[in-house]
Design a protein around this motif. Sequence first.
Motif, PDB file in Angstrom:
ATOM      1  N   LEU A  22     -14.441  88.015 -69.005  1.00  0.00           N
ATOM      2  CA  LEU A  22     -15.674  87.382 -69.470  1.00  0.00           C
ATOM      3  C   LEU A  22     -15.453  86.663 -70.801  1.00  0.00           C
ATOM      4  O   LEU A  22     -15.928  85.548 -70.999  1.00  0.00           O
ATOM      5  N   ALA A  23     -14.741  87.315 -71.720  1.00  0.00           N
ATOM      6  CA  ALA A  23     -14.550  86.722 -73.045  1.00  0.00           C
ATOM      7  C   ALA A  23     -13.708  85.454 -72.977  1.00  0.00           C
ATOM      8  O   ALA A  23     -13.928  84.518 -73.743  1.00  0.00           O
ATOM      9  N   LEU A  24     -12.729  85.420 -72.092  1.00  0.00           N
ATOM     10  CA  LEU A  24     -11.866  84.244 -72.005  1.00  0.00           C
ATOM     11  C   LEU A  24     -12.395  83.192 -71.041  1.00  0.00           C
ATOM     12  O   LEU A  24     -12.056  82.014 -71.172  1.00  0.00           O
ATOM     13  N   GLY A  25     -13.202  83.585 -70.068  1.00  0.00           N
ATOM     14  CA  GLY A  25     -13.632  82.658 -69.037  1.00  0.00           C
ATOM     15  C   GLY A  25     -14.959  81.980 -69.292  1.00  0.00           C
ATOM     16  O   GLY A  25     -15.252  80.939 -68.708  1.00  0.00           O
ATOM     17  N   LYS A  26     -15.782  82.557 -70.138  1.00  0.00           N
ATOM     18  CA  LYS A  26     -17.113  81.994 -70.351  1.00  0.00           C
ATOM     19  C   LYS A  26     -17.081  80.928 -71.431  1.00  0.00           C
ATOM     20  O   LYS A  26     -16.293  80.971 -72.355  1.00  0.00           O
ATOM     21  N   ARG A  27     -17.924  79.965 -71.344  1.00  0.00           N
ATOM     22  CA  ARG A  27     -18.092  78.917 -72.345  1.00  0.00           C
ATOM     23  C   ARG A  27     -19.357  79.151 -73.153  1.00  0.00           C
ATOM     24  O   ARG A  27     -19.600  78.460 -74.126  1.00  0.00           O
ATOM     25  N   ASN A  28     -20.182  80.093 -72.714  1.00  0.00           N
ATOM     26  CA  ASN A  28     -21.425  80.419 -73.393  1.00  0.00           C
ATOM     27  C   ASN A  28     -21.143  81.484 -74.450  1.00  0.00           C
ATOM     28  O   ASN A  28     -20.454  82.470 -74.181  1.00  0.00           O
ATOM     29  N   ALA A  29     -21.681  81.313 -75.650  1.00  0.00           N
ATOM     30  CA  ALA A  29     -21.417  82.263 -76.730  1.00  0.00           C
ATOM     31  C   ALA A  29     -21.962  83.649 -76.410  1.00  0.00           C
ATOM     32  O   ALA A  29     -21.343  84.658 -76.766  1.00  0.00           O
ATOM     33  N   ALA A  80     -23.491  88.296 -84.604  1.00  0.00           N
ATOM     34  CA  ALA A  80     -23.181  87.240 -83.634  1.00  0.00           C
ATOM     35  C   ALA A  80     -24.440  86.667 -83.005  1.00  0.00           C
ATOM     36  O   ALA A  80     -24.548  85.446 -82.806  1.00  0.00           O
ATOM     37  N   LEU A  81     -25.414  87.522 -82.701  1.00  0.00           N
ATOM     38  CA  LEU A  81     -26.658  87.005 -82.136  1.00  0.00           C
ATOM     39  C   LEU A  81     -27.427  86.180 -83.163  1.00  0.00           C
ATOM     40  O   LEU A  81     -28.038  85.163 -82.812  1.00  0.00           O
ATOM     41  N   ALA A  82     -27.401  86.584 -84.417  1.00  0.00           N
ATOM     42  CA  ALA A  82     -28.055  85.790 -85.464  1.00  0.00           C
ATOM     43  C   ALA A  82     -27.380  84.426 -85.598  1.00  0.00           C
ATOM     44  O   ALA A  82     -28.063  83.397 -85.755  1.00  0.00           O
ATOM     45  N   LEU A  83     -26.048  84.395 -85.540  1.00  0.00           N
ATOM     46  CA  LEU A  83     -25.332  83.114 -85.585  1.00  0.00           C
ATOM     47  C   LEU A  83     -25.662  82.257 -84.372  1.00  0.00           C
ATOM     48  O   LEU A  83     -25.841  81.037 -84.490  1.00  0.00           O
ATOM     49  N   ALA A  84     -25.752  82.882 -83.195  1.00  0.00           N
ATOM     50  CA  ALA A  84     -26.069  82.123 -81.984  1.00  0.00           C
ATOM     51  C   ALA A  84     -27.463  81.530 -82.071  1.00  0.00           C
ATOM     52  O   ALA A  84     -27.678  80.370 -81.687  1.00  0.00           O
ATOM     53  N   THR A  93     -27.735  74.057 -78.425  1.00  0.00           N
ATOM     54  CA  THR A  93     -26.783  74.528 -77.428  1.00  0.00           C
ATOM     55  C   THR A  93     -25.993  75.696 -78.022  1.00  0.00           C
ATOM     56  O   THR A  93     -25.851  75.792 -79.247  1.00  0.00           O
ATOM     57  N   ILE A  94     -25.524  76.575 -77.140  1.00  0.00           N
ATOM     58  CA  ILE A  94     -24.639  77.643 -77.586  1.00  0.00           C
ATOM     59  C   ILE A  94     -23.322  77.601 -76.816  1.00  0.00           C
ATOM     60  O   ILE A  94     -22.570  78.560 -76.802  1.00  0.00           O
ATOM     61  N   SER A  95     -23.043  76.481 -76.186  1.00  0.00           N
ATOM     62  CA  SER A  95     -21.772  76.288 -75.506  1.00  0.00           C
ATOM     63  C   SER A  95     -20.673  76.117 -76.547  1.00  0.00           C
ATOM     64  O   SER A  95     -20.785  75.275 -77.441  1.00  0.00           O
ATOM     65  N   VAL A  96     -19.619  76.899 -76.433  1.00  0.00           N
ATOM     66  CA  VAL A  96     -18.566  76.845 -77.446  1.00  0.00           C
ATOM     67  C   VAL A  96     -17.779  75.541 -77.375  1.00  0.00           C
ATOM     68  O   VAL A  96     -17.116  75.162 -78.340  1.00  0.00           O
ATOM     69  N   ASP A  97     -17.850  74.838 -76.267  1.00  0.00           N
ATOM     70  CA  ASP A  97     -17.168  73.552 -76.163  1.00  0.00           C
ATOM     71  C   ASP A  97     -17.894  72.465 -76.952  1.00  0.00           C
ATOM     72  O   ASP A  97     -17.268  71.514 -77.420  1.00  0.00           O
ATOM     73  N   ARG A  98     -19.196  72.603 -77.103  1.00  0.00           N
ATOM     74  CA  ARG A  98     -19.985  71.570 -77.763  1.00  0.00           C
ATOM     75  C   ARG A  98     -20.241  71.877 -79.236  1.00  0.00           C
ATOM     76  O   ARG A  98     -20.821  71.073 -79.941  1.00  0.00           O
ATOM     77  N   ILE A  99     -19.845  73.061 -79.686  1.00  0.00           N
ATOM     78  CA  ILE A  99     -20.021  73.412 -81.100  1.00  0.00           C
ATOM     79  C   ILE A  99     -18.746  73.037 -81.837  1.00  0.00           C
ATOM     80  O   ILE A  99     -17.679  73.593 -81.593  1.00  0.00           O
ATOM     81  N   ASN A 100     -18.846  72.065 -82.732  1.00  0.00           N
ATOM     82  CA  ASN A 100     -17.665  71.591 -83.448  1.00  0.00           C
ATOM     83  C   ASN A 100     -17.889  71.641 -84.951  1.00  0.00           C
ATOM     84  O   ASN A 100     -17.499  70.736 -85.679  1.00  0.00           O
TER      85      ASN A 100
END
Length: 104
Positions: A22-29, A80-84, A93-100
Amino acid sequence: MSVGLEHYLVVGAILFGIGLFLALGKRNAIGILMGIELMLNAVNVTLVSFSRFADSPRPIDGQVFAVFVITMAAAEAAVALALAVAIYRSRETISVDRINLLRW
């Protein structure tokens, strides 16, 4: 049939594998956070099972360490939830691909 140490270790290993996937496969925070929590709980299962089955002068050490890991996991989840939530409010968005935010 009695439940031995190896049964608990297999359950811990399966939980850790699912959490790692889950940690490596998901893109959602949030999905990544859930994977990390599952891995921490797998470690707790292993610690308590070793504490139960090992011959030690202080057999409660594993359980005390598991309580410490649970406390640390609760603090990590809160931060982590507060950061999200903060990132979602600013970026929608909380997608790790779109957070730069930290990329060059």
